[in-house]
Design a protein around this motif. Sequence first.
Motif, PDB file in Angstrom:
ATOM      1  N   LEU A 112       0.824  -1.207   0.000  1.00  0.00           N
ATOM      2  CA  LEU A 112       0.000   0.000   0.000  1.00  0.00           C
ATOM      3  C   LEU A 112       0.857   1.256   0.000  1.00  0.00           C
ATOM      4  O   LEU A 112       0.515   2.252  -0.642  1.00  0.00           O
ATOM      5  CB  LEU A 112      -0.924   0.005   1.224  1.00  0.00           C
ATOM      6  CG  LEU A 112      -2.136  -0.922   1.169  1.00  0.00           C
ATOM      7  CD1 LEU A 112      -2.753  -1.093   2.548  1.00  0.00           C
ATOM      8  CD2 LEU A 112      -3.185  -0.386   0.197  1.00  0.00           C
ATOM      9  N   ARG A 113       1.977   1.222   0.719  1.00  0.00           N
ATOM     10  CA  ARG A 113       2.851   2.396   0.784  1.00  0.00           C
ATOM     11  C   ARG A 113       3.646   2.608  -0.507  1.00  0.00           C
ATOM     12  O   ARG A 113       3.822   3.742  -0.955  1.00  0.00           O
ATOM     13  CB  ARG A 113       3.828   2.249   1.961  1.00  0.00           C
ATOM     14  CG  ARG A 113       3.244   2.513   3.319  1.00  0.00           C
ATOM     15  CD  ARG A 113       4.333   2.622   4.376  1.00  0.00           C
ATOM     16  NE  ARG A 113       5.004   1.357   4.603  1.00  0.00           N
ATOM     17  CZ  ARG A 113       4.668   0.480   5.550  1.00  0.00           C
ATOM     18  NH1 ARG A 113       3.648   0.744   6.335  1.00  0.00           N
ATOM     19  NH2 ARG A 113       5.333  -0.650   5.700  1.00  0.00           N
ATOM     20  N   THR A 114       4.124   1.516  -1.091  1.00  0.00           N
ATOM     21  CA  THR A 114       5.045   1.646  -2.221  1.00  0.00           C
ATOM     22  C   THR A 114       4.348   1.662  -3.575  1.00  0.00           C
ATOM     23  O   THR A 114       4.871   2.222  -4.534  1.00  0.00           O
ATOM     24  CB  THR A 114       6.070   0.501  -2.203  1.00  0.00           C
ATOM     25  OG1 THR A 114       5.375  -0.763  -2.242  1.00  0.00           O
ATOM     26  CG2 THR A 114       6.924   0.565  -0.948  1.00  0.00           C
ATOM     27  N   LYS A 115       3.187   1.053  -3.680  1.00  0.00           N
ATOM     28  CA  LYS A 115       2.458   0.998  -4.949  1.00  0.00           C
ATOM     29  C   LYS A 115       0.994   1.393  -4.765  1.00  0.00           C
ATOM     30  O   LYS A 115       0.083   0.612  -5.049  1.00  0.00           O
ATOM     31  CB  LYS A 115       2.545  -0.420  -5.537  1.00  0.00           C
ATOM     32  CG  LYS A 115       3.944  -0.868  -5.936  1.00  0.00           C
ATOM     33  CD  LYS A 115       4.438  -0.085  -7.149  1.00  0.00           C
ATOM     34  CE  LYS A 115       5.816  -0.571  -7.585  1.00  0.00           C
ATOM     35  NZ  LYS A 115       6.324   0.213  -8.742  1.00  0.00           N
ATOM     36  N   PRO A 116       0.732   2.593  -4.289  1.00  0.00           N
ATOM     37  CA  PRO A 116      -0.663   2.970  -4.020  1.00  0.00           C
ATOM     38  C   PRO A 116      -1.542   2.961  -5.255  1.00  0.00           C
ATOM     39  O   PRO A 116      -2.747   2.716  -5.163  1.00  0.00           O
ATOM     40  CB  PRO A 116      -0.542   4.374  -3.420  1.00  0.00           C
ATOM     41  CG  PRO A 116       0.778   4.890  -3.908  1.00  0.00           C
ATOM     42  CD  PRO A 116       1.669   3.696  -3.992  1.00  0.00           C
ATOM     43  N   SER A 117      -0.961   3.222  -6.433  1.00  0.00           N
ATOM     44  CA  SER A 117      -1.779   3.285  -7.646  1.00  0.00           C
ATOM     45  C   SER A 117      -2.414   1.940  -7.992  1.00  0.00           C
ATOM     46  O   SER A 117      -3.417   1.893  -8.715  1.00  0.00           O
ATOM     47  CB  SER A 117      -0.932   3.779  -8.823  1.00  0.00           C
ATOM     48  OG  SER A 117       0.176   2.919  -9.044  1.00  0.00           O
ATOM     49  N   LEU A 118      -1.864   0.831  -7.481  1.00  0.00           N
ATOM     50  CA  LEU A 118      -2.467  -0.480  -7.728  1.00  0.00           C
ATOM     51  C   LEU A 118      -3.862  -0.586  -7.109  1.00  0.00           C
ATOM     52  O   LEU A 118      -4.659  -1.431  -7.518  1.00  0.00           O
ATOM     53  CB  LEU A 118      -1.583  -1.592  -7.155  1.00  0.00           C
ATOM     54  CG  LEU A 118      -0.285  -1.924  -7.894  1.00  0.00           C
ATOM     55  CD1 LEU A 118       0.484  -2.999  -7.134  1.00  0.00           C
ATOM     56  CD2 LEU A 118      -0.571  -2.379  -9.317  1.00  0.00           C
ATOM     57  N   PHE A 119      -4.153   0.255  -6.138  1.00  0.00           N
ATOM     58  CA  PHE A 119      -5.392   0.139  -5.370  1.00  0.00           C
ATOM     59  C   PHE A 119      -6.389   1.249  -5.686  1.00  0.00           C
ATOM     60  O   PHE A 119      -7.430   1.340  -5.036  1.00  0.00           O
ATOM     61  CB  PHE A 119      -5.067   0.148  -3.872  1.00  0.00           C
ATOM     62  CG  PHE A 119      -4.075  -0.903  -3.471  1.00  0.00           C
ATOM     63  CD1 PHE A 119      -4.477  -2.191  -3.182  1.00  0.00           C
ATOM     64  CD2 PHE A 119      -2.718  -0.607  -3.407  1.00  0.00           C
ATOM     65  CE1 PHE A 119      -3.572  -3.163  -2.823  1.00  0.00           C
ATOM     66  CE2 PHE A 119      -1.794  -1.574  -3.033  1.00  0.00           C
ATOM     67  CZ  PHE A 119      -2.224  -2.857  -2.752  1.00  0.00           C
ATOM     68  N   TYR A 120      -6.084   2.090  -6.662  1.00  0.00           N
ATOM     69  CA  TYR A 120      -6.934   3.247  -6.919  1.00  0.00           C
ATOM     70  C   TYR A 120      -8.352   2.880  -7.368  1.00  0.00           C
ATOM     71  O   TYR A 120      -9.286   3.660  -7.164  1.00  0.00           O
ATOM     72  CB  TYR A 120      -6.288   4.156  -7.968  1.00  0.00           C
ATOM     73  CG  TYR A 120      -5.159   5.005  -7.433  1.00  0.00           C
ATOM     74  CD1 TYR A 120      -4.909   5.108  -6.067  1.00  0.00           C
ATOM     75  CD2 TYR A 120      -4.339   5.731  -8.295  1.00  0.00           C
ATOM     76  CE1 TYR A 120      -3.874   5.889  -5.587  1.00  0.00           C
ATOM     77  CE2 TYR A 120      -3.301   6.515  -7.819  1.00  0.00           C
ATOM     78  CZ  TYR A 120      -3.070   6.578  -6.467  1.00  0.00           C
ATOM     79  OH  TYR A 120      -2.045   7.355  -5.988  1.00  0.00           O
ATOM     80  N   LYS A 121      -8.516   1.723  -7.994  1.00  0.00           N
ATOM     81  CA  LYS A 121      -9.849   1.341  -8.478  1.00  0.00           C
ATOM     82  C   LYS A 121     -10.525   0.304  -7.592  1.00  0.00           C
ATOM     83  O   LYS A 121     -11.648  -0.104  -7.863  1.00  0.00           O
ATOM     84  CB  LYS A 121      -9.746   0.824  -9.916  1.00  0.00           C
ATOM     85  CG  LYS A 121      -9.312   1.896 -10.906  1.00  0.00           C
ATOM     86  CD  LYS A 121      -9.282   1.399 -12.330  1.00  0.00           C
ATOM     87  CE  LYS A 121      -8.836   2.511 -13.286  1.00  0.00           C
ATOM     88  NZ  LYS A 121      -8.776   2.043 -14.696  1.00  0.00           N
ATOM     89  N   LEU A 122      -9.829  -0.124  -6.546  1.00  0.00           N
ATOM     90  CA  LEU A 122     -10.399  -1.130  -5.647  1.00  0.00           C
ATOM     91  C   LEU A 122     -11.357  -0.486  -4.642  1.00  0.00           C
ATOM     92  O   LEU A 122     -11.045   0.531  -4.030  1.00  0.00           O
ATOM     93  CB  LEU A 122      -9.298  -1.846  -4.876  1.00  0.00           C
ATOM     94  CG  LEU A 122      -8.521  -2.965  -5.570  1.00  0.00           C
ATOM     95  CD1 LEU A 122      -7.581  -3.628  -4.559  1.00  0.00           C
ATOM     96  CD2 LEU A 122      -9.449  -4.013  -6.173  1.00  0.00           C
ATOM     97  N   GLU A 123     -12.515  -1.119  -4.483  1.00  0.00           N
ATOM     98  CA  GLU A 123     -13.438  -0.717  -3.424  1.00  0.00           C
ATOM     99  C   GLU A 123     -13.183  -1.509  -2.147  1.00  0.00           C
ATOM    100  O   GLU A 123     -13.506  -1.038  -1.053  1.00  0.00           O
ATOM    101  CB  GLU A 123     -14.884  -0.943  -3.881  1.00  0.00           C
ATOM    102  CG  GLU A 123     -15.301  -0.080  -5.061  1.00  0.00           C
ATOM    103  CD  GLU A 123     -16.668  -0.445  -5.590  1.00  0.00           C
ATOM    104  OE1 GLU A 123     -17.261  -1.430  -5.070  1.00  0.00           O
ATOM    105  OE2 GLU A 123     -17.160   0.234  -6.501  1.00  0.00           O
TER     106      GLU A 123
END
Length: 660
Positions: free
Chosen positions: A377-388
């Motif tokens: 979550l800290r290093t790759k936040p963009s991976l979670f931008y579309k996750l609910e």
Amino acid sequence: MGQRHQAFVIARIIPHGATQPRYRCVAAYHHQWCYGVLPLYAARRFLTLAQQKDNAEIIREELHSLSGKYGTFGNEPAIPDTPCPFLASVLGMSWDIDLDSGYSSGGTITNSLLPAGMCSWDGDNNDGISIIDVTDLENPAYCFATEAEPLTATEYLSGYYSIPGELNNGNIDVDEDNVEPRSDENDKKVRAAIGILDGVRLIDLSALHEAWPTEYRPVNTESTAPAEPSDAGNPPVTIPSLVNFSLPQAILQTIEGGDTTIIEQLLWLPGKRKDVRDVLQAQKPYPDEGLPLLAKTLKELSDTPLSVDLSGFDLADAQVIALAQGLEGVEALNLSRIARITIDGVREVLTLLSSGLKRIVLMNCESIADEDIWELLRTKPSLFYKLEALMHPALLQITQNPSRTPAITFLTLPNDSYRGVSLPIFTPAGVIQGLTDFIASMVLINPWQFDATGGAIITAACTASPRKPGQSWNERNIVTAPSLSFDTLSNDIGGWIFIVRCAAFPFGGPNGWALLRFPPRPSKAKRISEGKPQKKLSESKGSSGEAGEVEGASGNTENRDLAENDSSDKETDPGDSNETVTHSGLNFELHDIRSFLTITTQEGRPAVPEEAVLCLEELLRRLEDNPTRSPPGKRLMCPKFTRDQVEKCLLDMQSQAWQY
């Protein structure tokens, strides 16, 4: 009349050192101001919420994680106070809040939880208990109790109301001197309350004795066991069908041969799809040659083509990734109980399915530690931008101020103390929905009651994924457990904070709201190592003393452009004109709803329907003409805070953060 009620959830799990399941309490909750018909409605809300597909998925996984770990009641190993935090959250939110009807009662969820290992009659209770069995969420059970016997809804209500004749059938004795007098209104209230639990079976006494053997009498099983038939010497013999007998061998042979056509045809036969899945799931480790058949089986088994359940398969990272390559368009993926999947595999799956995935479940994955999730979550936040929803035990901890970095925090000031919830991920639609539900509750709920329960309301409203059209409040999907963190004030990654005060008597300050963005910035150590100067307070302030205010379409254009073009993965240079240290010592931007949406959608998060945005904006513009508030008069119910007011809030937050 008593007003303190306790609710317990029990389930059959396998105790430590045993082979057979026994009933065990897995969640307990204390509720104030709850009596009469209220526990019945609370039980119905809990069952409705717990039976939602996504919620039930996590509850089952939490129960699965308990088997074999803890002793029966009173025995070691002792069960933790909150062994199932997601289930406990569902229980607390159900008992406290119903925004469909404008009901709110009790304090915060965190402060109302009880230890799961307690006796059912311990604690401050003068109004009985509710017990709900969730062993089988498709067929749950309930009972109420005012002493050590299970009561039906009708029997429980007879302590408060005279039961209408058609509901009593002469079986319930009512003390007419100690109940509310008979009236059409009371009869209507009783009929409605009893009816909401129609079809839910009653917990029997033997289950209560298993869960709390010191409090409930044992049941004489010998007297209640059915008599054996006289011709029992020749019991019927069940002969398995030839297809069932040969199915595992046939599946293995076809996997080895590479041609799975025959087995794929079986998937069309009623009842055979689950049989095929069970055989495939039993392969440990799962063979690479069987991946095409597994992909086909999963597709046929899914309730919707948008959801895939891989839970329980013995797969390696490479196999999960190979399956994910054929799942384009999938919105929900369950990878629970895959012992060999690692955080590296999860990262690849999120990358492959980034265009459409909204929910990923990682419960009971032995090779994914809590810190693995937080680090990603800290290093790759963009991976979670579309996750609910990102469902992992690391994100389902009911804690106060954990040392984690939230993506957004929602805070309310019912009095002089902050209450609320922090989320590790968010979508703009989820934020808009949560704020809409919360702001709307200010109108529905009595202002004095809102004062006492605002923290519970904002927690319940902002921990759900966006509801579908026509979906009620009690049918929502919960995506995290309540956890409040002030880490955004001090971390280098940044984040968002929504603050609101709407008190009946705002002695601690005026009512209002603010949406703050704390931009990412390098740590102080990194600045020093790079030779960048540290600004002094007097040098940091602009001529107006403002700190990068962004007011949407009507705000400061230069600063707004800087904020909109910033990415959460981009470090903000300490020399940028947008960074200003204020008397709170914090660098933040003040936003409205539109500028929040502009920044978050430019990051790559999904856009929000315009009608949802307009609905929230209309609520924020609502005029209040309730003369009971002080001072009286028509004005904005919840105006936007000024920068000075925000500064005061931040200083208060900094002082409170040390208390946790």
